[in-house]
Write a protein that holds these residues in place. Sequence first.
Motif, mmCIF file in Angstrom:
data_model
loop_
_atom_site.group_PDB
_atom_site.id
_atom_site.type_symbol
_atom_site.label_atom_id
_atom_site.label_comp_id
_atom_site.label_asym_id
_atom_site.label_seq_id
_atom_site.Cartn_x
_atom_site.Cartn_y
_atom_site.Cartn_z
ATOM 1 N N LEU A 119 -5.372 -0.678 -11.440
ATOM 2 C CA LEU A 119 -4.469 -1.798 -11.163
ATOM 3 C C LEU A 119 -5.194 -2.918 -10.434
ATOM 4 O O LEU A 119 -4.712 -4.047 -10.403
ATOM 5 C CB LEU A 119 -3.247 -1.331 -10.378
ATOM 6 N N ILE A 120 -6.338 -2.609 -9.873
ATOM 7 C CA ILE A 120 -7.167 -3.652 -9.266
ATOM 8 C C ILE A 120 -7.591 -4.626 -10.359
ATOM 9 O O ILE A 120 -7.476 -5.844 -10.214
ATOM 10 C CB ILE A 120 -8.396 -3.053 -8.561
ATOM 11 N N ASP A 158 -11.299 -8.143 -0.474
ATOM 12 C CA ASP A 158 -10.993 -8.438 0.924
ATOM 13 C C ASP A 158 -10.454 -7.230 1.670
ATOM 14 O O ASP A 158 -10.405 -7.227 2.897
ATOM 15 C CB ASP A 158 -9.967 -9.575 1.008
ATOM 16 N N LEU A 159 -10.038 -6.197 0.933
ATOM 17 C CA LEU A 159 -9.479 -5.003 1.535
ATOM 18 C C LEU A 159 -10.136 -3.787 0.916
ATOM 19 O O LEU A 159 -10.161 -3.647 -0.306
ATOM 20 C CB LEU A 159 -7.957 -4.960 1.310
ATOM 21 N N GLY A 160 -10.662 -2.926 1.757
ATOM 22 C CA GLY A 160 -11.345 -1.730 1.282
ATOM 23 C C GLY A 160 -10.384 -0.599 0.966
ATOM 24 O O GLY A 160 -9.163 -0.761 0.973
ATOM 25 N N ARG A 161 -10.954 0.552 0.710
ATOM 26 C CA ARG A 161 -10.182 1.743 0.377
ATOM 27 C C ARG A 161 -9.532 2.329 1.618
ATOM 28 O O ARG A 161 -9.951 2.070 2.738
ATOM 29 C CB ARG A 161 -11.098 2.782 -0.256
ATOM 30 N N GLY A 162 -8.509 3.126 1.401
ATOM 31 C CA GLY A 162 -7.851 3.840 2.484
ATOM 32 C C GLY A 162 -6.644 3.104 3.037
ATOM 33 O O GLY A 162 -6.347 1.977 2.641
ATOM 34 N N TYR A 210 0.846 -1.202 0.000
ATOM 35 C CA TYR A 210 0.000 0.000 0.000
ATOM 36 C C TYR A 210 0.879 1.250 0.000
ATOM 37 O O TYR A 210 0.644 2.186 -0.773
ATOM 38 C CB TYR A 210 -0.937 0.009 1.218
ATOM 39 N N ILE A 211 1.886 1.273 0.871
ATOM 40 C CA ILE A 211 2.772 2.441 0.972
ATOM 41 C C ILE A 211 3.531 2.652 -0.340
ATOM 42 O O ILE A 211 3.598 3.774 -0.860
ATOM 43 C CB ILE A 211 3.765 2.285 2.151
ATOM 44 N N ALA A 212 4.092 1.593 -0.896
ATOM 45 C CA ALA A 212 4.837 1.707 -2.161
ATOM 46 C C ALA A 212 3.909 2.166 -3.282
ATOM 47 O O ALA A 212 4.285 3.014 -4.094
ATOM 48 C CB ALA A 212 5.494 0.376 -2.511
ATOM 49 N N SER A 235 4.539 5.613 -5.339
ATOM 50 C CA SER A 235 5.072 5.502 -6.696
ATOM 51 C C SER A 235 4.045 5.330 -7.799
ATOM 52 O O SER A 235 4.366 5.579 -8.961
ATOM 53 C CB SER A 235 6.054 4.320 -6.748
ATOM 54 N N CYS A 236 2.850 4.889 -7.480
ATOM 55 C CA CYS A 236 1.888 4.528 -8.526
ATOM 56 C C CYS A 236 0.623 5.393 -8.513
ATOM 57 O O CYS A 236 -0.028 5.553 -9.543
ATOM 58 C CB CYS A 236 1.472 3.065 -8.371
ATOM 59 N N MET A 237 0.260 5.901 -7.350
ATOM 60 C CA MET A 237 -1.026 6.576 -7.189
ATOM 61 C C MET A 237 -1.172 7.814 -8.068
ATOM 62 O O MET A 237 -2.270 8.111 -8.538
ATOM 63 C CB MET A 237 -1.244 6.965 -5.728
ATOM 64 N N ALA A 238 -0.078 8.523 -8.319
ATOM 65 C CA ALA A 238 -0.181 9.749 -9.117
ATOM 66 C C ALA A 238 -0.819 9.485 -10.478
ATOM 67 O O ALA A 238 -1.573 10.320 -10.976
ATOM 68 C CB ALA A 238 1.206 10.375 -9.288
ATOM 69 N N CYS A 239 -0.550 8.340 -11.062
ATOM 70 C CA CYS A 239 -1.136 8.004 -12.362
ATOM 71 C C CYS A 239 -2.351 7.088 -12.240
ATOM 72 O O CYS A 239 -3.356 7.295 -12.914
ATOM 73 C CB CYS A 239 -0.099 7.328 -13.257
ATOM 74 N N HIS A 240 -2.266 6.066 -11.393
ATOM 75 C CA HIS A 240 -3.305 5.038 -11.324
ATOM 76 C C HIS A 240 -4.420 5.347 -10.331
ATOM 77 O O HIS A 240 -5.326 4.533 -10.164
ATOM 78 C CB HIS A 240 -2.681 3.674 -11.012
ATOM 79 N N GLY A 241 -4.342 6.503 -9.667
ATOM 80 C CA GLY A 241 -5.415 6.935 -8.781
ATOM 81 C C GLY A 241 -5.353 6.295 -7.407
ATOM 82 O O GLY A 241 -4.637 5.319 -7.186
ATOM 83 N N PRO A 242 -6.118 6.865 -6.468
ATOM 84 C CA PRO A 242 -6.117 6.344 -5.099
ATOM 85 C C PRO A 242 -6.636 4.913 -5.040
ATOM 86 O O PRO A 242 -7.570 4.549 -5.747
ATOM 87 C CB PRO A 242 -7.020 7.313 -4.338
ATOM 88 N N ASP A 243 -5.993 4.106 -4.217
ATOM 89 C CA ASP A 243 -6.431 2.742 -3.925
ATOM 90 C C ASP A 243 -6.469 1.830 -5.141
ATOM 91 O O ASP A 243 -7.157 0.818 -5.148
ATOM 92 C CB ASP A 243 -7.794 2.752 -3.233
ATOM 93 N N GLY A 244 -5.749 2.185 -6.199
ATOM 94 C CA GLY A 244 -5.654 1.338 -7.383
ATOM 95 C C GLY A 244 -6.859 1.376 -8.297
ATOM 96 O O GLY A 244 -6.990 0.535 -9.184
#
Length: 166
Positions: A90-91, A145-149, A66-68, A72-81
């Motif tokens: 990416l989900i 199995d894992l929500g947002r945030g 989640y931290i990585a 590194s990825c959220m700027a393009c792929h958006g919050p929480d994948g």
Amino acid sequence: MHLTRTPRRLGVEALGTLGIMLLAAGGITVQAAGNAAEKATSQPGEGPGNYTVIDGKVDQGTYDGYIAYTRSCMACHGPDGLGSTFAPSLIQAAERRNFGEFSNTIVSGLEIQPGRVMPSFADDEYVLSNVENIYSYMKARSAGDLGRGRPKVIEEEAQASDDDQE
């Protein structure tokens, strides 16, 4: 509720192949490739795509993913994948792709169409050392199995209750 998912185990031979692929891409040193193989054999319960979720809390590797991802990825792929207008979810990628395909895209990059390019992260040691963790985080998100945030780590809960009793 306790969920442990092990959708796919990556054997030492496959990790060796991944290490060679990363070496060929020029983004990882021989020592780092050896360390990745050592990590995989010294922690047999862990691996790409494996995760544990207990009451919304995750194992340390999934949290590190989640931290990585966030760094590194959220700027393009958006919050929480979830994806964005700029880059896909990416989900959904974790649902469709195995670890080899997922990691190859991260290492090699991808030109979706002219002007829309996912850059290669072959020279980013932080991302390379967390590819398995990012994949595990995305697998947990894609399975629902894992929500947002920002998730909490399972061990933090156990440690907090130990500290309260002292």
